[in-house]
Design a protein around this motif. Sequence first.
Motif, PDB file in Angstrom:
ATOM      1  N   THR A 368       0.824  -1.207   0.000  1.00 25.49           N
ATOM      2  CA  THR A 368       0.000   0.000   0.000  1.00 25.49           C
ATOM      3  C   THR A 368       0.860   1.260   0.000  1.00 25.49           C
ATOM      4  N   GLY A 369       1.873   1.240   0.859  1.00 22.12           N
ATOM      5  CA  GLY A 369       2.769   2.394   0.899  1.00 22.12           C
ATOM      6  C   GLY A 369       3.485   2.611  -0.414  1.00 22.12           C
ATOM      7  N   LEU A 370       3.848   1.493  -1.064  1.00 23.96           N
ATOM      8  CA  LEU A 370       4.531   1.600  -2.352  1.00 23.96           C
ATOM      9  C   LEU A 370       3.618   2.206  -3.406  1.00 23.96           C
ATOM     10  N   ILE A 371       2.347   1.753  -3.424  1.00 27.65           N
ATOM     11  CA  ILE A 371       1.398   2.292  -4.404  1.00 27.65           C
ATOM     12  C   ILE A 371       1.161   3.785  -4.166  1.00 27.65           C
ATOM     13  N   VAL A 372       0.926   4.135  -2.870  1.00 32.20           N
ATOM     14  CA  VAL A 372       0.712   5.550  -2.550  1.00 32.20           C
ATOM     15  C   VAL A 372       1.932   6.383  -2.935  1.00 32.20           C
ATOM     16  N   THR A 373       3.102   5.843  -2.625  1.00 33.40           N
ATOM     17  CA  THR A 373       4.332   6.570  -2.961  1.00 33.40           C
ATOM     18  C   THR A 373       4.465   6.769  -4.462  1.00 33.40           C
ATOM     19  N   ILE A 374       4.139   5.705  -5.236  1.00 30.74           N
ATOM     20  CA  ILE A 374       4.234   5.815  -6.696  1.00 30.74           C
ATOM     21  C   ILE A 374       3.270   6.869  -7.220  1.00 30.74           C
ATOM     22  N   VAL A 375       2.032   6.877  -6.669  1.00 33.35           N
ATOM     23  CA  VAL A 375       1.043   7.869  -7.118  1.00 33.35           C
ATOM     24  C   VAL A 375       1.513   9.286  -6.797  1.00 33.35           C
ATOM     25  N   ILE A 376       1.978   9.471  -5.535  1.00 34.47           N
ATOM     26  CA  ILE A 376       2.436  10.804  -5.130  1.00 34.47           C
ATOM     27  C   ILE A 376       3.619  11.252  -5.971  1.00 34.47           C
ATOM     28  N   VAL A 377       4.573  10.328  -6.142  1.00 29.18           N
ATOM     29  CA  VAL A 377       5.759  10.676  -6.935  1.00 29.18           C
ATOM     30  C   VAL A 377       5.379  10.987  -8.373  1.00 29.18           C
ATOM     31  N   SER A 378       4.424  10.208  -8.928  1.00 30.24           N
ATOM     32  CA  SER A 378       4.009  10.446 -10.312  1.00 30.24           C
ATOM     33  C   SER A 378       3.355  11.824 -10.450  1.00 30.24           C
ATOM     34  N   ARG A 379       2.477  12.171  -9.497  1.00 26.92           N
ATOM     35  CA  ARG A 379       1.818  13.475  -9.564  1.00 26.92           C
ATOM     36  C   ARG A 379       2.827  14.608  -9.392  1.00 26.92           C
ATOM     37  N   ARG A 380       3.721  14.417  -8.426  1.00 25.05           N
ATOM     38  CA  ARG A 380       4.732  15.457  -8.237  1.00 25.05           C
ATOM     39  C   ARG A 380       5.631  15.586  -9.450  1.00 25.05           C
ATOM     40  N   ARG A 381       5.944  14.455 -10.039  1.00 22.97           N
ATOM     41  CA  ARG A 381       6.795  14.491 -11.235  1.00 22.97           C
ATOM     42  C   ARG A 381       6.088  15.204 -12.374  1.00 22.97           C
ATOM     43  N   ALA A 382       4.764  14.901 -12.532  1.00 21.06           N
ATOM     44  CA  ALA A 382       4.011  15.579 -13.585  1.00 21.06           C
ATOM     45  C   ALA A 382       3.962  17.082 -13.323  1.00 21.06           C
ATOM     46  N   ALA A 383       3.737  17.451 -12.023  1.00 23.31           N
ATOM     47  CA  ALA A 383       3.712  18.879 -11.695  1.00 23.31           C
ATOM     48  C   ALA A 383       5.069  19.523 -11.945  1.00 23.31           C
ATOM     49  N   HIS A 384       6.130  18.801 -11.573  1.00 21.93           N
ATOM     50  CA  HIS A 384       7.474  19.340 -11.820  1.00 21.93           C
ATOM     51  C   HIS A 384       7.745  19.498 -13.310  1.00 21.93           C
ATOM     52  N   LEU A 385       7.279  18.526 -14.094  1.00 19.83           N
ATOM     53  CA  LEU A 385       7.496  18.610 -15.543  1.00 19.83           C
ATOM     54  C   LEU A 385       6.758  19.805 -16.135  1.00 19.83           C
ATOM     55  N   VAL A 386       5.482  20.022 -15.675  1.00 23.11           N
ATOM     56  CA  VAL A 386       4.728  21.182 -16.173  1.00 23.11           C
ATOM     57  C   VAL A 386       5.415  22.472 -15.759  1.00 23.11           C
ATOM     58  N   GLU A 387       5.836  22.514 -14.488  1.00 21.35           N
ATOM     59  CA  GLU A 387       6.512  23.717 -13.999  1.00 21.35           C
ATOM     60  C   GLU A 387       7.816  23.946 -14.744  1.00 21.35           C
ATOM     61  N   ALA A 388       8.575  22.841 -14.983  1.00 30.70           N
ATOM     62  CA  ALA A 388       9.831  22.975 -15.724  1.00 30.70           C
ATOM     63  C   ALA A 388       9.577  23.457 -17.147  1.00 30.70           C
ATOM     64  N   ALA A 389       8.483  22.939 -17.777  1.00 29.44           N
ATOM     65  CA  ALA A 389       8.163  23.365 -19.146  1.00 29.44           C
ATOM     66  C   ALA A 389       7.798  24.844 -19.174  1.00 29.44           C
ATOM     67  N   GLU A 390       6.992  25.281 -18.199  1.00 30.40           N
ATOM     68  CA  GLU A 390       6.619  26.698 -18.150  1.00 30.40           C
ATOM     69  C   GLU A 390       7.846  27.573 -17.903  1.00 30.40           C
ATOM     70  N   THR A 391       8.707  27.110 -16.988  1.00 31.60           N
ATOM     71  CA  THR A 391       9.935  27.876 -16.723  1.00 31.60           C
ATOM     72  C   THR A 391      10.801  27.968 -17.964  1.00 31.60           C
ATOM     73  N   GLN A 392      10.921  26.838 -18.677  1.00 31.82           N
ATOM     74  CA  GLN A 392      11.720  26.838 -19.896  1.00 31.82           C
ATOM     75  C   GLN A 392      11.133  27.774 -20.949  1.00 31.82           C
ATOM     76  N   MET A 393       9.805  27.766 -21.067  1.00 35.16           N
ATOM     77  CA  MET A 393       9.159  28.676 -22.028  1.00 35.16           C
ATOM     78  C   MET A 393       9.403  30.129 -21.635  1.00 35.16           C
ATOM     79  N   GLN A 394       9.327  30.414 -20.325  1.00 43.89           N
ATOM     80  CA  GLN A 394       9.565  31.777 -19.876  1.00 43.89           C
ATOM     81  C   GLN A 394      11.002  32.194 -20.152  1.00 43.89           C
TER      82      GLN A 394
END
Length: 541
Positions: A368-394
Amino acid sequence: MKHFGYLIVLLVALAGCSNRSVEVSDRGLRLAVDSLWTNPGLSWTVLDTLQLNRLGEAERHIYTITRAHARLKLQHRLPECEALTADAAYFIGKKMYRFAGEVYYVQGAYRDYIGEESKGMQLLKQAERLFEEAEVPDILRGMVYYKMGRVSETEQLYEVALRYYEEAVPYLDRAGLPLYAACGWRELARTSRDSVVQKDAFARSLRYAEALDTLTQLDIRYAALSKLDPQSEEIIRISRYLCDSAGIHRFAYDLVRYYLKENSMESAKKYLEVLATDTLTPNWSKDKYAFLLSRYQRAKGQNAQAYETLLSLYNKQSGEIEASGMTRTFTIAEQFDNQSEREKNLQLQVEKQRLYMALFGVLLVILTGLIVTIVIVSRRRAAHLVEAAETQMQIERLHAEVEIRRASMGRLLTQRIQLSKSMQESMKRHKEDKVPAWVQEFVETNLIMTDEQWASFRDEFNANYSNFLTRLKAEHPALTASDLQVIALTVLGVDISDICRLLNLTKRTVWGRRLRIKDHLGLTPEDQLDDWLQGNMSSAQ
């Protein structure tokens, strides 16, 4: 007379010696080999009387291993340990597997004695394999299994040790040597968890011990009572005799525990000091001494010292000793000894079920902890990727804006230079005519860079090029404003002629300023000012 006495002993022994199983033609060497287990002192004496130059090649190798084996029995030393490896190779080459196995047995027994149990077990297993290839006396085969059991017991592999002792005792029985048979049955009884087997094995051990000296009888009786009747006061009497009269200091362990229980601190301290001097089982005694010392310190109210003593012991044994001072293995064995067979099996089943449930629960939590961790990490990674893309565009947008501003600045400067060239050419064509004042003023105001224009130009240059001029001035305070003008125009790619037009200077003056700039920047005459400025501009951006 001494040698004559040895000769008489040799002749008497040869007369009664049976010519059994040893591939040796020399009668003295054969006697030494045959008496090794029954009388190692005689074997050593006979070996001293032999003349090596009269022995064949194989017999010299047999002499070496027999002497090493006798020295191990009598002196617990084996200086020939490394050299014996060559003897083993010789015996294997000659297919004399009995003696090759004996080499490995001697080396393994010595390694066990000096505390190198893992290396000793490897050597003993080699001896076992070689003995399977040859006809070997029962005592040798039995002692290999006996030593393997002792090594396994030292490493707390009690089930493995029990199997080796069970393999050893039939051979030791058939060998007809009471000492080794008594020791084999004693160790089997000590490691067995079956009370019936224990009683039978101790009874066999005591029967063999009847033919031995008093100390051996007492030692075996002590082992039997420790298992069958641990509360017996006879254990204390035996321990006191073996410790005080026989000088076997490891028996002081029971005496210290007894006197601590009786709150007799002086006697406990006395035997605690005796236990610290044990040389027969030093590794065992060190641990027992440390534990009993902590109990003694605690009884004397020295809690801090007792804690430090226990802590050092725990660190040494990696937490294998519990607060009660007993190993986990012996705790479980004691519980088994106090229960019936049915209760033991039931308890084992319950423990297994609990263990399986606990493991299942742990695995479920981990999953359960592994699944939750994977979900959290995936969401954070997606958010980081969006933020990185916006930063790169800026960043790219800002770079584009800077490039546009630089291009605009360059175009204005180019237009100014072109206009200056056109005006100068026009003035040259009309040099005979007097240039009106308004024209001269226009040229100075719009074509030649004034102080106000330079200040505006400098600010715009710094804005577009990351405050390059400001940082350069801070690093090299000797640079003047006129030097910075030449540097800025050089960075923008303006050649010497155009710099002269913009600043209304001669080429000689501009070249002089360039040399002065190189001197202020610490450049050598061979260094190119343009290359240095472009390199520093690139690193600054």
